[in-house]
Design an enzyme around this catalytic site. Structure first.
Site, mmCIF file in Angstrom:
data_model
loop_
_atom_site.group_PDB
_atom_site.id
_atom_site.type_symbol
_atom_site.label_atom_id
_atom_site.label_comp_id
_atom_site.label_asym_id
_atom_site.label_seq_id
_atom_site.Cartn_x
_atom_site.Cartn_y
_atom_site.Cartn_z
ATOM 1 N N ARG A 18 84.234 67.612 28.320
ATOM 2 C CA ARG A 18 85.643 67.646 27.892
ATOM 3 C C ARG A 18 86.313 68.952 28.287
ATOM 4 N NH1 ARG A 18 85.320 66.911 21.790
ATOM 5 N NH2 ARG A 18 83.505 68.181 22.210
ATOM 6 N N ASN A 36 85.221 62.569 22.920
ATOM 7 C CA ASN A 36 83.943 61.885 22.805
ATOM 8 C C ASN A 36 84.129 60.617 21.982
ATOM 9 O OD1 ASN A 36 82.517 63.857 24.194
ATOM 10 N ND2 ASN A 36 81.842 64.905 22.364
#
Length: 90
Positions: A18, A36
């Site tokens: 990320r 996520n």
């Protein structure tokens, strides 16, 4: 303007995925979020011009993240215009 939702599977959680996607986004004229998912995948939602979004996705695919990605599933739709900047979601 368009929206792409990309679902990444593989070893994509716990490897800085990320953070790296957010860093890469700075090089493109896109807005979005990356987070996520409980099933171990990562979801990327981004908006911008289609060519810019494709370049961004290609940038992810050819970055140091490529070794962690087993599968990428993209879904295209019209932009909703509700994204600002590029954020990491939870």
């Amino acid at each position: 303007m368009e929206r792409v939702t990309a679902l990444y599977s593989g070893r994509v959680q716990g490897v800085g995925f990320r953070f790296t996607v957010r860093q890469l986004a700075r090089g493109y004229d896109v807005t979005g979020t990356v987070r996520n998912l409980p099933d171990g995948r990562v979801e990327l939602i981004a908006e911008g011009a289609r060519a810019e979004l494709k370049a961004f996705l290609d940038g992810i695919a050819t970055s140091e993240l490529s070794g962690f990605i087993a599968k990428q599933q993209d879904t295209w739709s019209p932009a909703q215009g509700n994204l600002r900047g590029f954020a990491i979601g939870h």
